[in-house]
Design an enzyme around this catalytic site. Structure first.
Site, PDB file in Angstrom:
ATOM      1  CD  GLN A   1      -2.838   1.301   2.467  1.00  0.00           C
ATOM      2  OE1 GLN A   1      -3.434   2.221   2.678  1.00  0.00           O
ATOM      3  NE2 GLN A   1      -2.907   0.171   3.095  1.00  0.00           N
TER       4      GLN A   1
ATOM      5  CD  GLU B   1      -1.589   2.199   8.446  1.00  0.00           C
ATOM      6  OE1 GLU B   1      -1.419   2.372   7.035  1.00  0.00           O
ATOM      7  OE2 GLU B   1      -1.765   3.015   9.371  1.00  0.00           O
TER       8      GLU B   1
ATOM      9  CG  ASP C   1       0.455   0.694   4.953  1.00  0.00           C
ATOM     10  OD1 ASP C   1       1.690   0.667   5.099  1.00  0.00           O
ATOM     11  OD2 ASP C   1      -0.230  -0.134   4.933  1.00  0.00           O
TER      12      ASP C   1
ATOM     13  N   GLY D   1      -7.473  20.608  18.860  1.00  0.00           N
ATOM     14  CA  GLY D   1      -7.174  21.943  18.574  1.00  0.00           C
ATOM     15  C   GLY D   1      -7.236  22.676  19.697  1.00  0.00           C
ATOM     16  N   GLY D   2      -7.875  22.439  20.705  1.00  0.00           N
ATOM     17  CA  GLY D   2      -7.855  23.255  21.925  1.00  0.00           C
ATOM     18  C   GLY D   2      -9.261  23.720  22.324  1.00  0.00           C
TER      19      GLY D   2
HETATM   20  N1  COA Z   1      11.687 -10.409  -9.167  1.00  0.00           N
HETATM   21  C1  COA Z   1      12.415 -11.306  -7.908  1.00  0.00           C
HETATM   22  N2  COA Z   1      12.305 -10.955  -6.648  1.00  0.00           N
HETATM   23  C2  COA Z   1      11.486 -10.259  -6.340  1.00  0.00           C
HETATM   24  C3  COA Z   1      10.566  -9.273  -7.006  1.00  0.00           C
HETATM   25  C4  COA Z   1      10.759  -9.616  -8.368  1.00  0.00           C
HETATM   26  N3  COA Z   1      10.218  -8.785  -9.470  1.00  0.00           N
HETATM   27  N4  COA Z   1       9.947  -8.685  -6.387  1.00  0.00           N
HETATM   28  C5  COA Z   1      10.226  -8.641  -5.080  1.00  0.00           C
HETATM   29  N5  COA Z   1      11.082  -9.705  -5.109  1.00  0.00           N
HETATM   30  C6  COA Z   1      11.875 -10.143  -3.880  1.00  0.00           C
HETATM   31  C7  COA Z   1      12.529  -9.479  -3.092  1.00  0.00           C
HETATM   32  O1  COA Z   1      13.872  -9.372  -3.724  1.00  0.00           O
HETATM   33  C8  COA Z   1      12.946 -10.013  -1.669  1.00  0.00           C
HETATM   34  O2  COA Z   1      13.733 -10.967  -1.948  1.00  0.00           O
HETATM   35  P1  COA Z   1      14.955 -11.241  -0.704  1.00  0.00           P
HETATM   36  O3  COA Z   1      14.320 -11.139   0.393  1.00  0.00           O
HETATM   37  O4  COA Z   1      15.630 -12.452  -1.188  1.00  0.00           O
HETATM   38  O5  COA Z   1      15.691  -9.893  -0.893  1.00  0.00           O
HETATM   39  C9  COA Z   1      11.402 -10.725  -1.629  1.00  0.00           C
HETATM   40  O6  COA Z   1      10.813 -10.640  -3.005  1.00  0.00           O
HETATM   41  C10 COA Z   1      10.540 -10.245  -0.612  1.00  0.00           C
HETATM   42  O7  COA Z   1      10.477  -8.853  -0.726  1.00  0.00           O
HETATM   43  P2  COA Z   1       9.947  -8.119   0.793  1.00  0.00           P
HETATM   44  O8  COA Z   1       9.847  -6.622   0.279  1.00  0.00           O
HETATM   45  O9  COA Z   1      10.911  -8.610   1.954  1.00  0.00           O
HETATM   46  O10 COA Z   1       8.549  -8.667   0.848  1.00  0.00           O
HETATM   47  P3  COA Z   1       7.659  -9.157   2.118  1.00  0.00           P
HETATM   48  O11 COA Z   1       6.209  -9.715   1.896  1.00  0.00           O
HETATM   49  O12 COA Z   1       8.543 -10.180   2.812  1.00  0.00           O
HETATM   50  O13 COA Z   1       7.656  -7.937   3.179  1.00  0.00           O
HETATM   51  C11 COA Z   1       6.801  -5.667   3.678  1.00  0.00           C
HETATM   52  C12 COA Z   1       6.654  -7.016   2.942  1.00  0.00           C
HETATM   53  C13 COA Z   1       5.881  -4.730   3.432  1.00  0.00           C
HETATM   54  C14 COA Z   1       6.821  -6.104   5.381  1.00  0.00           C
HETATM   55  C15 COA Z   1       8.422  -5.106   3.311  1.00  0.00           C
HETATM   56  O14 COA Z   1       8.425  -5.068   2.083  1.00  0.00           O
HETATM   57  C16 COA Z   1       8.607  -3.869   4.060  1.00  0.00           C
HETATM   58  O15 COA Z   1       8.845  -3.866   5.264  1.00  0.00           O
HETATM   59  N6  COA Z   1       8.733  -2.754   3.383  1.00  0.00           N
HETATM   60  C17 COA Z   1       9.059  -1.392   3.726  1.00  0.00           C
HETATM   61  C18 COA Z   1       8.050  -0.926   4.668  1.00  0.00           C
HETATM   62  C19 COA Z   1       6.660  -0.968   3.915  1.00  0.00           C
HETATM   63  O16 COA Z   1       6.534  -0.144   2.837  1.00  0.00           O
HETATM   64  N7  COA Z   1       5.567  -1.508   4.522  1.00  0.00           N
HETATM   65  C20 COA Z   1       4.238  -1.231   4.297  1.00  0.00           C
HETATM   66  C21 COA Z   1       3.672  -1.836   3.101  1.00  0.00           C
HETATM   67  S1  COA Z   1       2.168  -1.274   2.966  1.00  0.00           S
END
Ligand code: COA
Length: 487
Positions: A78, A200, A229, A308-309
């Site tokens: 998001q 979030e 988010d 806001g008070g």
């Molecule tokens: N091709 C190949 N690999 C891909 C890819 C693609 N097109 N797109 C994503 N990936 C891989 C990533 O490289 C990663 O691999 P790695 O762990 O080996 O480096 C893997 O997919 C997972 O990515 P990740 O971002 O860790 O996803 P997740 O589902 O485990 O975590 C979040 C999701 C949101 C918790 C995390 O991305 C995060 O903390 N993001 C930052 C904060 C954020 O935006 N949070 C709010 C989300 S609304």
């Protein structure tokens, strides 16, 4: 943003078809600082101005605000998609890179129409193009490198370190395209928690929102508005357009980082204000003061007190027994106190020293709101709104999502829009909440997974047939074949 037409193309990539490549690259690849040409100068107040003369085209016909900006959208879930959707609405060409076969995980989350992209995905990815690339595959990296060369901004919200693990380090990106802005959402900024994954509600809790939301005698509460988010996505969008503007002078890109904790704290700013005010004594506008309950050493939860008070509270309206949203937010703002007294039938409170000043009212707020509620309960929330607004008393009817979805005025302004989608049919979405008079938003449906893969390879990157066959044949753009269990 990149200068159109006259900028020189970068080195031709192997496998690119000449005409398409030239056209596509020339459009975006300028590494020069955009300099205003003398012929653009006009006379302003008799002095020579370096600004171009105002467009003679009518408002709304001068193109979109971010026309010419191309975004390599590596976002998911998001926060990041909120940001790139806004940029797309302002006219940027947003190319969303998704994992082959899977795509943004939200495509398949909270599915309401079987086989169709979820509303979670469709409502956050309007006006974008989708290309599928395995970013860890050598041929996928080849495509990504070409995208980096031709885009202005890379936006990502992967877990900390994920972009680096793909080989897309700042150094790598900056070497390929020194003008590239790399914008990231992370859960936390540099510090003890920088490696944590964050969603979030984690941000709402760590950014000070949850500890200050809810009722004093209850647990901390998260809010339904996605301030962690979507709120951080909004912050990031502002960082990006600022960096784009700075680039017009410096000619170079930069990193833009928005930590979700920081974004939430920014929105909870007034609560850090109150934290510091505690040193000077109790927070008199909090109802707990009027109730004689002592304050602790941290900003407390304040229920529905106004931040806001001005004392405010949510009051029941006619029908509250059966309608969970038959309520209204009522503010006993000092300048309209006398009007409130007249409206609720307590004219003597206007002059009675026990009620006539804000200070005198503070210890009695609970009773005063109960009296106002006696009045609001005789009317619907919309009638209360009408009567109050007629005498300039601000009130807020509690609108349900059903009421918002059906609100004609929100449809007219494009804040609520109906969008048609090939696999799910018509659905409602929230349009662009930011209205630009010269850059109106036209909300287009979200892309299907990989819908624009060929279009981007050919028209944006200018790969020729041989190169495309090579890349596709390598499996870098498609999901690995599922193994036949029977075999
Ligand atoms: N091709 C190949 N690999 C891909 C890819 C693609 N097109 N797109 C994503 N990936 C891989 C990533 O490289 C990663 O691999 P790695 O762990 O080996 O480096 C893997 O997919 C997972 O990515 P990740 O971002 O860790 O996803 P997740 O589902 O485990 O975590 C979040 C999701 C949101 C918790 C995390 O991305 C995060 O903390 N993001 C930052 C904060 C954020 O935006 N949070 C709010 C989300 S609304």
């Amino acid at each position: 943003m990149a200068k159109k037409a006259k900028s020189k193309p970068t080195k031709k990539a192997a496998g690119r078809a000449k005409p398409a490549a030239k056209k596509a690259v020339a459009k975006r690849s300028s590494a020069k600082v955009v300099k205003l040409k003398p012929k653009m100068a006009s006379k302003k107040n008799g002095k020579k101005s370096m600004l171009p003369p105002p467009s003679k085209k009518p408002f709304g016909q001068a193109g979109k605000a971010l026309d010419g900006v191309r975004i390599l959208d590596f976002t998911h879930v998001q926060s990041g998609p909120t940001c790139t959707q806004l940029l797309a609405w302002f006219g940027a060409d947003v190319i969303k890179v998704e994992r082959p076969g899977i795509g943004d995980i939200t495509r398949g989350q909270l599915v309401d129409v079987k086989g169709a992209d979820s509303l979670y995905f469709t409502m956050l990815n309007h006006n974008k193009r989708s290309i599928t690339i395995d970013s860890k595959h050598p041929q996928g990296k080849r495509v990504l490198d070409e995208l980096i060369k031709t885009c202005d901004v890379l936006v990502e919200n992967f877990a900390p370190g994920a972009l680096d693990r793909m080989g897309l380090t700042w150094e790598h990106i900056h070497k390929l395209n020194p003008r590239m802005i790399v914008a990231s959402v992370k859960g936390f900024g540099p510090g003890p928690y920088e490696d944590c994954k964050v969603y979030e509600n984690v941000a709402q809790c760590t950014g000070g929102s949850a500890s200050t939301t809810g009722f004093r005698d209850g647990p901390p509460l998260v809010t339904g508005a996605q301030i962690g988010d979507s709120g951080t996505g909004l912050h990031l969008a502002l960082g990006i357009v600022s960096a784009l503007y700075q680039r017009t002078r410096t000619g170079r890109g930069q990193k833009v980082l928005c930590a979700m904790q920081d974004g939430v704290l920014n929105l909870a700013r007034v609560k850090l204000r109150d934290q510091q005010r505690l040193k000077a004594g109790p927070l008199t506008e909090y109802s707990q003061y009027g109730e004689g309950i002592p304050f602790g050493d941290a900003t407390p939860r304040a229920g529905n007190d106004s931040g806001g008070g001005q004392p405010g509270w949510i009051l029941k309206c006619k029908g509250w027994e059966t309608d969970p949203n038959a309520y209204i937010y009522f503010i006993t703002q000092a300048p309209v106190w006398e009007k409130i007294c007249d409206l609720i039938g307590e004219p003597t409170w206007k002059t009675d020293p026990e009620y006539s000043t804000p200070r005198a009212r503070l210890p009695k707020l609970k009773a005063i709101f109960a009296r106002i509620e006696d009045w609001t309960m005789t009317l619907s929330k919309f009638d209360v709104m009408e009567k109050c607004n007629a005498v300039d008393i601000p009130v807020g009817p509690i609108l349900s999502m059903k009421e918002i979805a059906e609100d004609e005025s929100l449809r007219k302004t494009g804040t609520v829009v109906e969008v048609d989608h090939p696999t799910r049919g018509k659905y409602l979405s929230v349009g662009n909440p930011i209205k630009l008079s010269d850059s109106p938003t036209d909300v287009q449906r979200s892309p299907l997974l990989g819908e624009h893969t060929d279009e981007v390879l050919i028209k944006v990157l200018g790969f020729d047939k041989k190169a495309i066959a090579e890349i596709k044949g390598s499996g870098a753009l498609s999901a690995p074949e599922k193994k036949d269990k029977a075999a």
